[in-house]
Write a protein that holds these residues in place. Structure first.
Motif, PDB file in Angstrom:
ATOM      1  N   ILE A 143       9.807  21.382  -5.420  1.00 35.88           N
ATOM      2  CA  ILE A 143       8.538  22.069  -5.187  1.00 35.88           C
ATOM      3  C   ILE A 143       8.417  23.288  -6.094  1.00 35.88           C
ATOM      4  N   GLY A 144       9.514  24.025  -6.243  1.00 32.23           N
ATOM      5  CA  GLY A 144       9.492  25.177  -7.142  1.00 32.23           C
ATOM      6  C   GLY A 144       9.207  24.782  -8.575  1.00 32.23           C
ATOM      7  N   THR A 145       9.779  23.658  -9.015  1.00 32.95           N
ATOM      8  CA  THR A 145       9.514  23.163 -10.371  1.00 32.95           C
ATOM      9  C   THR A 145       8.059  22.749 -10.525  1.00 32.95           C
ATOM     10  N   ALA A 146       7.512  22.069  -9.505  1.00 35.68           N
ATOM     11  CA  ALA A 146       6.112  21.653  -9.559  1.00 35.68           C
ATOM     12  C   ALA A 146       5.182  22.862  -9.645  1.00 35.68           C
ATOM     13  N   VAL A 147       5.483  23.902  -8.873  1.00 39.09           N
ATOM     14  CA  VAL A 147       4.656  25.112  -8.900  1.00 39.09           C
ATOM     15  C   VAL A 147       4.739  25.773 -10.273  1.00 39.09           C
ATOM     16  N   ALA A 148       5.953  25.854 -10.839  1.00 40.16           N
ATOM     17  CA  ALA A 148       6.112  26.463 -12.160  1.00 40.16           C
ATOM     18  C   ALA A 148       5.347  25.677 -13.227  1.00 40.16           C
ATOM     19  N   LEU A 149       5.448  24.351 -13.175  1.00 42.31           N
ATOM     20  CA  LEU A 149       4.728  23.526 -14.144  1.00 42.31           C
ATOM     21  C   LEU A 149       3.218  23.682 -13.973  1.00 42.31           C
ATOM     22  N   TYR A 150       2.758  23.760 -12.736  1.00 39.28           N
ATOM     23  CA  TYR A 150       1.316  23.954 -12.524  1.00 39.28           C
ATOM     24  C   TYR A 150       0.863  25.280 -13.120  1.00 39.28           C
ATOM     25  N   VAL A 151       1.590  26.348 -12.811  1.00 41.41           N
ATOM     26  CA  VAL A 151       1.189  27.677 -13.275  1.00 41.41           C
ATOM     27  C   VAL A 151       1.122  27.723 -14.800  1.00 41.41           C
ATOM     28  N   ILE A 152       2.094  27.107 -15.462  1.00 42.23           N
ATOM     29  CA  ILE A 152       2.120  27.137 -16.930  1.00 42.23           C
ATOM     30  C   ILE A 152       1.065  26.213 -17.523  1.00 42.23           C
ATOM     31  N   LEU A 153       1.000  24.979 -17.015  1.00 42.03           N
ATOM     32  CA  LEU A 153       0.120  23.989 -17.640  1.00 42.03           C
ATOM     33  C   LEU A 153      -1.344  24.205 -17.279  1.00 42.03           C
ATOM     34  N   THR A 177       5.199  33.487 -24.133  1.00 41.88           N
ATOM     35  CA  THR A 177       4.395  33.701 -22.929  1.00 41.88           C
ATOM     36  C   THR A 177       4.897  32.840 -21.775  1.00 41.88           C
ATOM     37  N   ILE A 178       5.235  31.588 -22.074  1.00 47.37           N
ATOM     38  CA  ILE A 178       5.831  30.726 -21.056  1.00 47.37           C
ATOM     39  C   ILE A 178       7.128  31.341 -20.536  1.00 47.37           C
ATOM     40  N   ALA A 179       7.940  31.867 -21.450  1.00 46.39           N
ATOM     41  CA  ALA A 179       9.197  32.506 -21.036  1.00 46.39           C
ATOM     42  C   ALA A 179       8.934  33.707 -20.132  1.00 46.39           C
ATOM     43  N   LEU A 180       7.887  34.490 -20.430  1.00 43.72           N
ATOM     44  CA  LEU A 180       7.537  35.624 -19.564  1.00 43.72           C
ATOM     45  C   LEU A 180       7.192  35.149 -18.157  1.00 43.72           C
ATOM     46  N   PHE A 181       6.408  34.086 -18.069  1.00 44.92           N
ATOM     47  CA  PHE A 181       6.059  33.537 -16.764  1.00 44.92           C
ATOM     48  C   PHE A 181       7.308  33.068 -16.023  1.00 44.92           C
ATOM     49  N   LEU A 182       8.193  32.369 -16.719  1.00 45.99           N
ATOM     50  CA  LEU A 182       9.395  31.845 -16.072  1.00 45.99           C
ATOM     51  C   LEU A 182      10.309  32.975 -15.610  1.00 45.99           C
ATOM     52  N   LEU A 183      10.395  34.042 -16.374  1.00 44.86           N
ATOM     53  CA  LEU A 183      11.210  35.183 -15.969  1.00 44.86           C
ATOM     54  C   LEU A 183      10.611  35.882 -14.752  1.00 44.86           C
ATOM     55  N   GLY A 184       9.287  36.023 -14.734  1.00 40.81           N
ATOM     56  CA  GLY A 184       8.645  36.582 -13.548  1.00 40.81           C
ATOM     57  C   GLY A 184       8.847  35.710 -12.329  1.00 40.81           C
ATOM     58  N   TYR A 185       8.773  34.394 -12.535  1.00 43.11           N
ATOM     59  CA  TYR A 185       9.002  33.432 -11.462  1.00 43.11           C
ATOM     60  C   TYR A 185      10.439  33.518 -10.960  1.00 43.11           C
ATOM     61  N   LEU A 186      11.378  33.664 -11.886  1.00 48.59           N
ATOM     62  CA  LEU A 186      12.781  33.819 -11.511  1.00 48.59           C
ATOM     63  C   LEU A 186      12.970  35.064 -10.657  1.00 48.59           C
ATOM     64  N   GLY A 187      12.292  36.145 -11.015  1.00 46.48           N
ATOM     65  CA  GLY A 187      12.378  37.360 -10.214  1.00 46.48           C
ATOM     66  C   GLY A 187      11.889  37.152  -8.796  1.00 46.48           C
ATOM     67  N   LEU A 188      10.814  36.386  -8.636  1.00 46.78           N
ATOM     68  CA  LEU A 188      10.296  36.101  -7.297  1.00 46.78           C
ATOM     69  C   LEU A 188      11.278  35.244  -6.499  1.00 46.78           C
ATOM     70  N   VAL A 189      11.883  34.265  -7.169  1.00 48.30           N
ATOM     71  CA  VAL A 189      12.866  33.417  -6.486  1.00 48.30           C
ATOM     72  C   VAL A 189      14.060  34.250  -6.033  1.00 48.30           C
ATOM     73  N   ILE A 190      14.537  35.129  -6.911  1.00 50.88           N
ATOM     74  CA  ILE A 190      15.666  35.990  -6.548  1.00 50.88           C
ATOM     75  C   ILE A 190      15.302  36.872  -5.351  1.00 50.88           C
ATOM     76  N   SER A 191      14.066  37.360  -5.324  1.00 51.17           N
ATOM     77  CA  SER A 191      13.642  38.254  -4.250  1.00 51.17           C
ATOM     78  C   SER A 191      13.522  37.543  -2.907  1.00 51.17           C
ATOM     79  N   SER A 192      13.191  36.252  -2.918  1.00 54.13           N
ATOM     80  CA  SER A 192      12.845  35.570  -1.667  1.00 54.13           C
ATOM     81  C   SER A 192      13.855  34.538  -1.194  1.00 54.13           C
ATOM     82  N   TYR A 193      14.555  33.858  -2.092  1.00 54.35           N
ATOM     83  CA  TYR A 193      15.437  32.770  -1.680  1.00 54.35           C
ATOM     84  C   TYR A 193      16.520  33.293  -0.740  1.00 54.35           C
ATOM     85  N   PRO A 194      16.863  32.545   0.325  1.00 55.71           N
ATOM     86  CA  PRO A 194      16.454  31.171   0.665  1.00 55.71           C
ATOM     87  C   PRO A 194      15.275  31.091   1.627  1.00 55.71           C
TER      88      PRO A 194
END
Length: 334
Positions: A13-23, A262-279
């Motif tokens: 689901i996280g991968t699908a959300v990341a792909l949606y946000v980028i694409l 720009t894609i890398a910036l989005f992925l890094l921001g997304y990684l920050g959110l995952v770190i903040s919230s997981y699990p």
């Protein structure tokens, strides 16, 4: 319960959300830049650059929502009531934007209004997605396994800040996409727009990064306590480096590298959110294991997903390969 199944589904689901946000983000961003063009020829050139891709990009939004419903039904039953209004606004905006995209191609006397609808629907969808993201970061009130908050708990200055930040990010994606896929005045203007959007994105990223630790103790604990801080400090450092390189590549006239950065910036921001919230899938109380469906349901749907996912990814690669190249004013791909 097999502990690994919820983790696999959370990853899918996280991968699908990341792909949606980028694409879908770059074509939403192209629409957000619509008001800053000079004539209808430029707007046609911009829409032709995304025409082969935009409707297929929304597949990942369906996968993310359906995956949440199937693998984490309890989370779905909590998250949806918490965000009914912004979710409905987002979906209606996406529908309105899709209709406007098709109608503006054939319209003659009303093309101006369809342009407004295309821009308005895309901007509204981006803002709604950011508001939902902000509401998720803030957390959802849960009692006895059910949503216990109000219909407007998401409506805070922080969620609005996230909405504006995401819209700015989409504009940056759209501008770097136009640099990559168009020629002439559209590409020249997109380079200037990308620099402005980058400054906005960095400002919003900084504001959110500073705001969340003060707003939420759990995020401050995750990032700024030992030993976590020793492992997590590279994330903001790499983000700053990528932003610096993006600025340099835009200034140097590069085409592909700004889009990738720009894609890398989005992925890094997304990684920050995952770190903040997981699990926690329903922060701050319910983890992926707390809200997971029965293992048999997860396995059944996982088998189908593992068959279909490579097909969808293959189609995605094929489309981007077939429609490679630039779009010039007055013509399609060449």
């Amino acid at each position: 319960m097999e502990w690994y199944l919820p983790v696999i589904w959370a990853g899918l689901i996280g991968t699908a959300v990341a792909l949606y946000v980028i694409l879908d983000g770059f074509d939403l961003g192209v629409a957000i830049l619509f008001p800053f063009t000079e004539n209808e020829g430029e707007r046609h050139q911009m829409t032709r650059s995304i025409a082969p891709f935009w409707d297929g990009n929304e597949t990942w939004l369906v996968l993310g929502g359906a995956g949440l419903f199937v693998a984490f039904p309890k989370a779905y039953s909590i998250i949806m009531p918490a965000f009914y209004l912004p979710v409905i606004v987002m979906l209606l905006a996406l529908v309105f934007r899709g209709v406007a995209f098709e109608f503006r191609i054939v319209a003659h006397t009303s093309v101006r209004w369809w342009n407004v609808a295309f821009f308005g629907g895309s901007l509204t969808a981006a803002l709604a997605q950011g508001v939902i993201l902000g509401g998720m970061i803030q957390g959802i009130k849960v009692e006895n396994g059910a949503f216990a908050g109000g219909a407007f708990d998401w409506a805070t200055p922080f969620s609005l800040l996230c909405g504006l930040g995401l819209a700015s990010g989409y504009a940056l994606l759209g501008a770097t996409w136009l640099i990559l896929k168009t020629e002439g005045q559209v590409a020249i203007r997109a380079r200037r727009q990308a620099l402005i959007a980058l400054m906005l994105v960095l400002g919003f990223m900084g504001a959110v990064s500073l705001y969340t630790p003060f707003l939420l103790d759990r995020i401050a604990t995750r990032w700024f306590t030992t030993p976590n801080i020793y492992f997590l400090w590279p994330v903001p450092l790499v983000t700053g480096f990528v932003a610096l390189m993006l600025w340099r590549w835009l200034d140097q006239g590069r085409e592909l590298l700004p889009f990738l950065a720009t894609i890398a910036l989005f992925l890094l921001g997304y990684l920050g959110l995952v770190i903040s919230s997981y699990p926690y899938l329903v922060p701050p109380t319910l983890t992926v294991w707390d809200v997971a469906a029965h293992p048999s349901s997860q396995i059944f749907m996982l088998l189908g997903t593992l068959v279909l996912l490579p097909i969808v990814l293959g189609y995605l690669v094929l489309v981007f390969w077939v429609f490679r190249g630039k779009v010039r004013e007055g013509e399609a791909y060449h």
